[in-house]
Design a protein around this motif. Structure first.
Motif, PDB file in Angstrom:
ATOM      1  N   PHE A 129       0.828  -1.202   0.000  1.00  0.00           N
ATOM      2  CA  PHE A 129       0.000   0.000   0.000  1.00  0.00           C
ATOM      3  C   PHE A 129       0.871   1.264   0.000  1.00  0.00           C
ATOM      4  N   ALA A 130       2.177   1.079  -0.080  1.00  0.00           N
ATOM      5  CA  ALA A 130       3.175   2.159  -0.045  1.00  0.00           C
ATOM      6  C   ALA A 130       3.297   2.798   1.341  1.00  0.00           C
ATOM      7  N   THR A 131       2.903   2.058   2.370  1.00  0.00           N
ATOM      8  CA  THR A 131       3.073   2.520   3.738  1.00  0.00           C
ATOM      9  C   THR A 131       4.472   2.141   4.197  1.00  0.00           C
ATOM     10  N   SER A 132       5.179   3.108   4.761  1.00  0.00           N
ATOM     11  CA  SER A 132       6.536   2.904   5.229  1.00  0.00           C
ATOM     12  C   SER A 132       6.546   2.672   6.738  1.00  0.00           C
ATOM     13  N   ILE A 133       7.212   1.611   7.153  1.00  0.00           N
ATOM     14  CA  ILE A 133       7.385   1.307   8.563  1.00  0.00           C
ATOM     15  C   ILE A 133       8.876   1.376   8.843  1.00  0.00           C
ATOM     16  N   VAL A 134       9.282   2.318   9.704  1.00  0.00           N
ATOM     17  CA  VAL A 134      10.682   2.470  10.065  1.00  0.00           C
ATOM     18  C   VAL A 134      10.842   2.016  11.511  1.00  0.00           C
ATOM     19  N   PHE A 135      11.744   1.089  11.729  1.00  0.00           N
ATOM     20  CA  PHE A 135      11.995   0.597  13.078  1.00  0.00           C
ATOM     21  C   PHE A 135      12.621   1.719  13.900  1.00  0.00           C
ATOM     22  N   ASP A 136      12.196   1.823  15.151  1.00  0.00           N
ATOM     23  CA  ASP A 136      12.603   2.934  16.015  1.00  0.00           C
ATOM     24  C   ASP A 136      14.094   2.979  16.304  1.00  0.00           C
ATOM     25  N   ASP A 137      14.674   1.845  16.599  1.00  0.00           N
ATOM     26  CA  ASP A 137      16.070   1.821  17.016  1.00  0.00           C
ATOM     27  C   ASP A 137      16.980   1.440  15.862  1.00  0.00           C
ATOM     28  N   PRO A 138      18.101   2.147  15.709  1.00  0.00           N
ATOM     29  CA  PRO A 138      19.057   1.782  14.660  1.00  0.00           C
ATOM     30  C   PRO A 138      19.814   0.504  15.036  1.00  0.00           C
ATOM     31  N   PHE A 139      20.442  -0.088  14.057  1.00  0.00           N
ATOM     32  CA  PHE A 139      21.195  -1.325  14.226  1.00  0.00           C
ATOM     33  C   PHE A 139      22.666  -1.041  13.980  1.00  0.00           C
ATOM     34  N   ILE A 140      23.537  -1.802  14.652  1.00  0.00           N
ATOM     35  CA  ILE A 140      24.969  -1.545  14.490  1.00  0.00           C
ATOM     36  C   ILE A 140      25.520  -2.145  13.200  1.00  0.00           C
ATOM     37  N   ALA A 141      24.735  -3.001  12.555  1.00  0.00           N
ATOM     38  CA  ALA A 141      25.170  -3.612  11.296  1.00  0.00           C
ATOM     39  C   ALA A 141      23.954  -3.958  10.448  1.00  0.00           C
ATOM     40  N   ASP A 142      24.161  -3.974   9.132  1.00  0.00           N
ATOM     41  CA  ASP A 142      23.055  -4.267   8.228  1.00  0.00           C
ATOM     42  C   ASP A 142      22.530  -5.683   8.402  1.00  0.00           C
ATOM     43  N   GLY A 143      23.412  -6.630   8.731  1.00  0.00           N
ATOM     44  CA  GLY A 143      22.979  -8.008   8.944  1.00  0.00           C
ATOM     45  C   GLY A 143      22.040  -8.139  10.137  1.00  0.00           C
ATOM     46  N   LEU A 144      22.272  -7.350  11.173  1.00  0.00           N
ATOM     47  CA  LEU A 144      21.382  -7.370  12.334  1.00  0.00           C
ATOM     48  C   LEU A 144      20.020  -6.779  11.988  1.00  0.00           C
ATOM     49  N   ALA A 145      20.006  -5.771  11.142  1.00  0.00           N
ATOM     50  CA  ALA A 145      18.734  -5.197  10.693  1.00  0.00           C
ATOM     51  C   ALA A 145      17.950  -6.239   9.891  1.00  0.00           C
ATOM     52  N   TRP A 146      18.630  -6.951   9.005  1.00  0.00           N
ATOM     53  CA  TRP A 146      17.966  -7.991   8.214  1.00  0.00           C
ATOM     54  C   TRP A 146      17.437  -9.098   9.119  1.00  0.00           C
ATOM     55  N   GLN A 147      18.209  -9.502  10.130  1.00  0.00           N
ATOM     56  CA  GLN A 147      17.750 -10.527  11.065  1.00  0.00           C
ATOM     57  C   GLN A 147      16.491 -10.070  11.808  1.00  0.00           C
ATOM     58  N   GLN A 148      16.429  -8.781  12.151  1.00  0.00           N
ATOM     59  CA  GLN A 148      15.237  -8.260  12.821  1.00  0.00           C
ATOM     60  C   GLN A 148      14.028  -8.331  11.901  1.00  0.00           C
ATOM     61  N   PHE A 149      14.218  -8.006  10.622  1.00  0.00           N
ATOM     62  CA  PHE A 149      13.125  -8.129   9.652  1.00  0.00           C
ATOM     63  C   PHE A 149      12.635  -9.578   9.603  1.00  0.00           C
ATOM     64  N   GLU A 150      13.561 -10.526   9.457  1.00  0.00           N
ATOM     65  CA  GLU A 150      13.177 -11.933   9.372  1.00  0.00           C
ATOM     66  C   GLU A 150      12.478 -12.410  10.638  1.00  0.00           C
ATOM     67  N   GLN A 151      12.968 -11.988  11.786  1.00  0.00           N
ATOM     68  CA  GLN A 151      12.356 -12.379  13.055  1.00  0.00           C
ATOM     69  C   GLN A 151      10.944 -11.815  13.177  1.00  0.00           C
ATOM     70  N   THR A 152      10.762 -10.577  12.753  1.00  0.00           N
ATOM     71  CA  THR A 152       9.439  -9.954  12.815  1.00  0.00           C
ATOM     72  C   THR A 152       8.454 -10.686  11.919  1.00  0.00           C
ATOM     73  N   VAL A 153       8.879 -11.045  10.721  1.00  0.00           N
ATOM     74  CA  VAL A 153       8.011 -11.800   9.809  1.00  0.00           C
ATOM     75  C   VAL A 153       7.665 -13.156  10.415  1.00  0.00           C
ATOM     76  N   LYS A 154       8.647 -13.815  10.994  1.00  0.00           N
ATOM     77  CA  LYS A 154       8.418 -15.140  11.584  1.00  0.00           C
ATOM     78  C   LYS A 154       7.434 -15.061  12.751  1.00  0.00           C
ATOM     79  N   GLU A 155       7.595 -14.053  13.607  1.00  0.00           N
ATOM     80  CA  GLU A 155       6.771 -13.951  14.805  1.00  0.00           C
ATOM     81  C   GLU A 155       5.394 -13.330  14.552  1.00  0.00           C
ATOM     82  N   GLU A 156       5.334 -12.333  13.670  1.00  0.00           N
ATOM     83  CA  GLU A 156       4.091 -11.567  13.502  1.00  0.00           C
ATOM     84  C   GLU A 156       3.484 -11.665  12.113  1.00  0.00           C
ATOM     85  N   GLY A 157       4.249 -12.146  11.149  1.00  0.00           N
ATOM     86  CA  GLY A 157       3.764 -12.252   9.788  1.00  0.00           C
ATOM     87  C   GLY A 157       3.641 -10.898   9.106  1.00  0.00           C
TER      88      GLY A 157
END
Length: 89
Positions: A46-74
């Motif tokens: 729908f072109a809605t942007s969701i920006v996570f509140d806290d920054p990550f120290i590495a891009d891989g950790l940001a990607w892991q958070q995305f995957e974890q969120t999808v796994k837990e909440e869909g």
């Protein structure tokens, strides 16, 4: 920094378009040349942007958070209430 300075936005290789049960999400992970912290942003169909509140120290950790969120909440984790009603009812 003054108004004449340009901040360069850097997009690591982990940015991607992701399909989840027939719905598409754009995952953008980026940082600037003045701050090494990575920002995780997910844009839904729908072109809605969701920006996570806290920054990550590495891009891989940001990607892991995305995957974890999808796994837990869909997909619902990246939709507004109105968007959820349109898709799931």
């Amino acid at each position: 920094m003054n108004a004449d300075d340009d901040v360069e936005v850097i997009f690591p290789d982990l940015c991607a378009d992701v399909e989840n049960h027939g719905h598409f999400l754009t995952v953008e992970i980026y940082k600037t040349d003045i701050d090494p912290s990575c920002i995780l942003e997910v844009v839904n169909g729908f072109a809605t942007s969701i920006v996570f509140d806290d920054p990550f120290i590495a891009d891989g950790l940001a990607w892991q958070q995305f995957e974890q969120t999808v796994k837990e909440e869909g997909l619902a984790a990246f939709l507004t209430k109105k968007e959820k009603r349109q898709l799931f009812h």
